[in-house]
Write a protein that holds these residues in place. Structure first.
Motif, short mmCIF file in Angstrom:
data_model
loop_
_atom_site.label_atom_id
_atom_site.label_comp_id
_atom_site.label_asym_id
_atom_site.label_seq_id
_atom_site.Cartn_x
_atom_site.Cartn_y
_atom_site.Cartn_z
N SER A 197 0.79 -1.24 0.00
CA SER A 197 0.00 0.00 0.00
C SER A 197 0.82 1.29 0.00
N SER A 241 -4.53 -1.18 -6.47
CA SER A 241 -5.48 -0.51 -5.58
C SER A 241 -4.88 0.82 -5.12
N ARG A 298 -3.22 3.70 -3.19
CA ARG A 298 -2.06 3.61 -2.32
C ARG A 298 -2.00 4.84 -1.43
N GLU A 299 -1.28 4.70 -0.34
CA GLU A 299 -1.12 5.82 0.58
C GLU A 299 -0.35 6.93 -0.10
#
Length: 188
Positions: A108, A136, A138-139
């Motif tokens: 992430s 997906s 991501r931070e």
């Protein structure tokens, strides 16, 4: 990817490599797989430990060894991010600890990607969309706060380290002193 190189910086780890033009889609799928489902193999762990020992072995018997192992961490308020730990501390680390540390970052953490060379821009954008772009959310960079401040040594007592090495090993000394911040050009 040909000749993958790993690097570390103050705030990131990096992978770099080269690929022939026609193999770029495969390389992008490999990079994406590394982030989504990384393999943590025992032989990789042993190779990493061996590489570290290849660096630290000569270091501990050089004039720089005691400085990076004892002096720099002391000056940084014994911050464990500074210096290089002794081999016994390195040996105490396990593949499971490494996986627990790196897997969430791969899953992430923020990713930056740069591409340089001769490539078809539109085809590459399409391939990036299907691979890295399909990951997906991501931070954002800097989302996980950590202290970047080092606290200079506050304990002003004399500290002595005794280090035994070979008799023919040269000596080393360094002076360190604190100056106020911001400092002038003359003080630098």
């Amino acid at each position: 990817l040909d000749g993958i190189t790993t690097s570390t910086f103050d705030d990131a780890c990096a992978l770099s490599g080269s690929v022939v033009r026609g193999d770029l889609p495969v390389a992008l799928r490999q990079l994406t797989a590394l982030l989504v489902d990384p393999a943590f193999r025992e032989e990789g762990w042993e190779q990493t430990r061996s590489a570290i020992k290849g660096y630290t072995g000569p270091l501990w018997n050089s004039p720089d060894g005691p400085v990076v192992q004892f002096v720099y961490p002391l000056l940084a308020g014994r911050d464990p991010r500074i210096g290089i730990p002794a081999d016994k501390k390195i040996d105490a680390r396990t593949p499971e600890e490494f996986r627990a540390w790196i897997a969430p970052q791969l899953a992430s953490g923020p990713v930056e990607f740069s591409l340089v060379g001769d490539f078809d821009v539109e085809a590459t954008i399409g391939e990036l969309t299907r691979t890295l772009g399909a990951l997906s959310a991501r931070e954002p960079r800097g989302a996980k706060a950590f202290s970047t401040t080092l606290n200079f040594l506050r304990d002003r007592r004399a500290t002595r380290y005794y280090f035994s090495g070979t008799a023919e090993r040269p000596s080393r000394w360094e002076f360190f002193w604190r100056i106020r911040d911001p400092h002038t050009a003359r003080e630098r």
